[in-house]
Write a protein that holds these residues in place. Structure first.
Motif, PDB file in Angstrom:
ATOM      1  N   TYR A   1      80.583  45.833  49.915  1.00 20.26           N
ATOM      2  CA  TYR A   1      79.187  46.108  50.286  1.00 20.26           C
ATOM      3  C   TYR A   1      78.680  45.039  51.256  1.00 20.26           C
ATOM      4  O   TYR A   1      79.235  43.957  51.325  1.00 20.26           O
ATOM      5  CB  TYR A   1      78.286  46.057  49.040  1.00 20.26           C
ATOM      6  N   ARG A   2      77.594  45.381  51.977  1.00 18.77           N
ATOM      7  CA  ARG A   2      76.890  44.334  52.745  1.00 18.77           C
ATOM      8  C   ARG A   2      76.001  43.574  51.751  1.00 18.77           C
ATOM      9  O   ARG A   2      75.114  44.180  51.132  1.00 18.77           O
ATOM     10  CB  ARG A   2      76.035  44.969  53.851  1.00 18.77           C
ATOM     11  N   VAL A   3      76.273  42.287  51.601  1.00 15.80           N
ATOM     12  CA  VAL A   3      75.568  41.495  50.592  1.00 15.80           C
ATOM     13  C   VAL A   3      74.927  40.265  51.232  1.00 15.80           C
ATOM     14  O   VAL A   3      75.595  39.516  51.949  1.00 15.80           O
ATOM     15  CB  VAL A   3      76.541  41.025  49.476  1.00 15.80           C
ATOM     16  N   LEU A   4      73.627  40.062  50.980  1.00 15.86           N
ATOM     17  CA  LEU A   4      72.976  38.797  51.319  1.00 15.86           C
ATOM     18  C   LEU A   4      72.953  37.990  50.029  1.00 15.86           C
ATOM     19  O   LEU A   4      72.201  38.292  49.102  1.00 15.86           O
ATOM     20  CB  LEU A   4      71.561  39.050  51.839  1.00 15.86           C
TER      21      LEU A   4
ATOM     22  N   LEU B   1      71.366  51.488  57.046  1.00 18.86           N
ATOM     23  CA  LEU B   1      72.165  50.270  56.912  1.00 18.86           C
ATOM     24  C   LEU B   1      71.578  49.425  55.764  1.00 18.86           C
ATOM     25  O   LEU B   1      70.805  48.507  56.001  1.00 18.86           O
ATOM     26  CB  LEU B   1      72.118  49.502  58.227  1.00 18.86           C
ATOM     27  N   PRO B   2      71.949  49.762  54.520  1.00 15.35           N
ATOM     28  CA  PRO B   2      71.406  49.011  53.387  1.00 15.35           C
ATOM     29  C   PRO B   2      72.104  47.672  53.202  1.00 15.35           C
ATOM     30  O   PRO B   2      73.266  47.519  53.586  1.00 15.35           O
ATOM     31  CB  PRO B   2      71.704  49.927  52.195  1.00 15.35           C
ATOM     32  N   TYR B   3      71.396  46.699  52.661  1.00 19.07           N
ATOM     33  CA  TYR B   3      71.971  45.404  52.261  1.00 19.07           C
ATOM     34  C   TYR B   3      71.538  45.121  50.826  1.00 19.07           C
ATOM     35  O   TYR B   3      70.392  45.396  50.454  1.00 19.07           O
ATOM     36  CB  TYR B   3      71.446  44.268  53.150  1.00 19.07           C
TER      37      TYR B   3
ATOM     38  N   ASN C   1      72.221  51.957  39.077  1.00 16.08           N
ATOM     39  CA  ASN C   1      71.161  52.604  39.860  1.00 16.08           C
ATOM     40  C   ASN C   1      71.026  51.948  41.231  1.00 16.08           C
ATOM     41  O   ASN C   1      70.787  52.622  42.233  1.00 16.08           O
ATOM     42  CB  ASN C   1      69.815  52.510  39.137  1.00 16.08           C
ATOM     43  N   ALA C   2      71.179  50.622  41.245  1.00 17.49           N
ATOM     44  CA  ALA C   2      71.075  49.895  42.515  1.00 17.49           C
ATOM     45  C   ALA C   2      72.181  50.326  43.470  1.00 17.49           C
ATOM     46  O   ALA C   2      71.939  50.567  44.659  1.00 17.49           O
ATOM     47  CB  ALA C   2      71.151  48.388  42.261  1.00 17.49           C
ATOM     48  N   VAL C   3      73.397  50.456  42.943  1.00 20.27           N
ATOM     49  CA  VAL C   3      74.529  50.881  43.782  1.00 20.27           C
ATOM     50  C   VAL C   3      74.296  52.305  44.285  1.00 20.27           C
ATOM     51  O   VAL C   3      74.529  52.606  45.465  1.00 20.27           O
ATOM     52  CB  VAL C   3      75.860  50.765  43.001  1.00 20.27           C
ATOM     53  N   ARG C   4      73.783  53.166  43.409  1.00 15.99           N
ATOM     54  CA  ARG C   4      73.500  54.557  43.824  1.00 15.99           C
ATOM     55  C   ARG C   4      72.475  54.562  44.960  1.00 15.99           C
ATOM     56  O   ARG C   4      72.636  55.260  45.961  1.00 15.99           O
ATOM     57  CB  ARG C   4      72.984  55.365  42.628  1.00 15.99           C
ATOM     58  N   CYS C   5      71.455  53.774  44.823  1.00 14.49           N
ATOM     59  CA  CYS C   5      70.384  53.681  45.829  1.00 14.49           C
ATOM     60  C   CYS C   5      70.965  53.225  47.173  1.00 14.49           C
ATOM     61  O   CYS C   5      70.655  53.784  48.231  1.00 14.49           O
ATOM     62  CB  CYS C   5      69.328  52.711  45.320  1.00 14.49           C
ATOM     63  N   TYR C   6      71.841  52.220  47.126  1.00 16.00           N
ATOM     64  CA  TYR C   6      72.518  51.689  48.317  1.00 16.00           C
ATOM     65  C   TYR C   6      73.352  52.783  48.991  1.00 16.00           C
ATOM     66  O   TYR C   6      73.271  53.001  50.204  1.00 16.00           O
ATOM     67  CB  TYR C   6      73.389  50.507  47.885  1.00 16.00           C
ATOM     68  N   LEU C   7      74.142  53.502  48.170  1.00 19.22           N
ATOM     69  CA  LEU C   7      75.045  54.519  48.725  1.00 19.22           C
ATOM     70  C   LEU C   7      74.263  55.701  49.306  1.00 19.22           C
ATOM     71  O   LEU C   7      74.651  56.269  50.322  1.00 19.22           O
ATOM     72  CB  LEU C   7      76.031  54.996  47.647  1.00 19.22           C
ATOM     73  N   GLU C   8      73.143  56.033  48.668  1.00 18.99           N
ATOM     74  CA  GLU C   8      72.302  57.123  49.196  1.00 18.99           C
ATOM     75  C   GLU C   8      71.769  56.765  50.573  1.00 18.99           C
ATOM     76  O   GLU C   8      71.753  57.588  51.485  1.00 18.99           O
ATOM     77  CB  GLU C   8      71.124  57.395  48.247  1.00 18.99           C
ATOM     78  N   GLU C   9      71.347  55.505  50.725  1.00 14.45           N
ATOM     79  CA  GLU C   9      70.829  55.047  52.025  1.00 14.45           C
ATOM     80  C   GLU C   9      71.941  55.120  53.080  1.00 14.45           C
ATOM     81  O   GLU C   9      71.706  55.555  54.209  1.00 14.45           O
ATOM     82  CB  GLU C   9      70.276  53.616  51.908  1.00 14.45           C
ATOM     83  N   GLU C  10      73.128  54.708  52.685  1.00 15.94           N
ATOM     84  CA  GLU C  10      74.269  54.773  53.606  1.00 15.94           C
ATOM     85  C   GLU C  10      74.560  56.225  53.976  1.00 15.94           C
ATOM     86  O   GLU C  10      74.829  56.542  55.139  1.00 15.94           O
ATOM     87  CB  GLU C  10      75.494  54.150  52.933  1.00 15.94           C
ATOM     88  N   GLY C  11      74.489  57.110  52.965  1.00 20.25           N
ATOM     89  CA  GLY C  11      74.728  58.544  53.181  1.00 20.25           C
ATOM     90  C   GLY C  11      73.737  59.142  54.171  1.00 20.25           C
ATOM     91  O   GLY C  11      74.048  60.088  54.892  1.00 20.25           O
ATOM     92  N   ARG C  12      72.530  58.564  54.220  1.00 16.88           N
ATOM     93  CA  ARG C  12      71.513  59.055  55.167  1.00 16.88           C
ATOM     94  C   ARG C  12      71.704  58.443  56.551  1.00 16.88           C
ATOM     95  O   ARG C  12      70.910  58.649  57.454  1.00 16.88           O
ATOM     96  CB  ARG C  12      70.112  58.667  54.664  1.00 16.88           C
TER      97      ARG C  12
END
Ligand code: AMP
Ligand code: MG
Length: 334
Positions: free
Chosen positions: A274-277, A259-261, A245-256
């Motif tokens: 991925y961009r990872v902190l 710039l998700p991290y 779910n976390a990866v899906r959330c990240y990819l959705e933000e990118e799709g919009r």
């Protein structure tokens, strides 16, 4: 007002003493996070900390003293287990709450009949406290509800132009606030988890409880009633069982076009993909890096996707407490 960032030496310490003696505020390094300090005996000085931070008036401050300061001048009824704990862990990231003698300003404890006392181990904090030779009332040096500061630059980012001096001791080695321990009862009770863990306390004192507020009761540590440590960007929060779910959330933000991290433990997600902190791999590393990563996240990310580490117990009690409060699952302090 110009804000100077100086390491502690003869000249800057003299300046710090002059500021404190005149009722002003000095930010200083400790081994946990940076503090915003004022003379604990002076009502106006203590009140000005609350005004500067925008801190709620019912969230008490910790009195910081140097290692040779006689704590018995400020508090009563230090139980034998507390003396043992002090010998084992002080100076260090452990704040102890005792019945107050009422010597410091009543604004320090916000009307409570107890006083929280801490002896930091940071060399910068020690020389500063020794120079002023006063109890210094100090909360974390961040605007109320913002992420706590672990470098002088973080303090500057929140208070440039509002305070005259930041005593720079480099990055904080601990990274989360001190353990707050209620020492007014027969058994020590943790009000806020930190780097001195329940296990470490129980080893010396024989036993140690975690405080849980009863329904309708005024919390023993009022600060714990506020949401806190929130980064100034949009956030999403997942447990490590919800990775997909976390990866899906990240990819959705990118799709919009955002710039998700990710914010997660080292090795959980590929930083090539991925961009990872990264928070590091062990609990101590996570504590040390959490606030710096949260501040980095709010600067860079349109959405910070946090994944809760799986580990439990020890230092993770403190890390998880900050983690859940930063992402809005619990309520806080400032
Ligand atoms: P801060 O310095 O911003 O990390 O906040 C200080 C923390 O210490 C807050 O959570 C307070 O609620 C807690 N604290 C300070 N004084 C007392 C006290 N007398 N009794 C219980 N908790 C305290
Ligand atoms: Mg704070």
């Amino acid at each position: 007002m110009k804000t100077h960032i100086l390491s502690a030496d003869g000249e800057s310490l003299l300046q710090a003493k002059q500021i404190i003696d005149a009722g002003g505020i000095v930010a200083f390094h400790t081994e946990t996070v940076y503090g915003l300090g004022a003379n604990a005996f002076c009502d106006e000085a203590v009140q000005s900390i609350f005004a500067l931070k925008g801190r709620p008036a019912d969230n008490p401050l910790i009195a910081h003293v140097h290692k040779d300061y006689d704590v018995g001048k400020l508090v009563d009824k230090i139980p034998p287990y507390a003396e043992k704990l002090a010998r084992a862990y002080l100076p260090g990231p452990l704040t102890m709450v005792y019945p107050s003698k009422g010597k410091v300003s009543r604004f320090v404890s916000c009307g409570l009949d107890t006083l929280a006392v801490r002896v930091p181990s940071s060399e910068t904090a020690q020389v500063f406290l020794k120079e002023v030779d006063l109890p210094i009332a100090a909360p974390s040096a961040n605007r109320s509800r913002h992420v706590s500061p672990v470098t002088a630059r973080h303090v500057y980012d929140d208070f440039a132009g509002d305070i005259p001096l930041i005593l720079d001791g480099g990055a904080c080695s601990g990274g989360i606030e001190s353990t707050v321990l209620d020492c007014t009862g027969e058994i020590p009770m943790i009000l806020r988890a930190g780097l001195v863990t329940r296990e470490m306390i129980a080893e010396i004192a024989g036993d140690c409880l975690f405080y849980e507020k009863c329904a309708g009761e005024r919390p023993k540590s009022p600060g714990m009633a506020y949401k806190h440590y929130a980064p100034g960007c949009r956030t999403a929060y997942f447990t490590s069982d919800e990775l997909q779910n976390a990866v899906r959330c990240y990819l959705e933000e990118e799709g919009r076009g955002g710039l998700p991290y990710f914010l997660c433990r080292e090795g959980l997600l590929s930083s090539a993909e991925y961009r990872v902190l990264s928070l590091g791999a062990c609990a101590e590393d996570m504590a040390r890096t959490l606030y710096a990563r949260l501040r980095e996240g709010e600067r860079k990310a349109t959405l910070l996707v946090a994944i809760e580490p799986k580990e439990r117990g020890g230092v993770m009690d403190g890390v998880l407490n900050r983690f859940t409060r930063a992402f809005g699952r619990e309520t806080d302090e400032t």
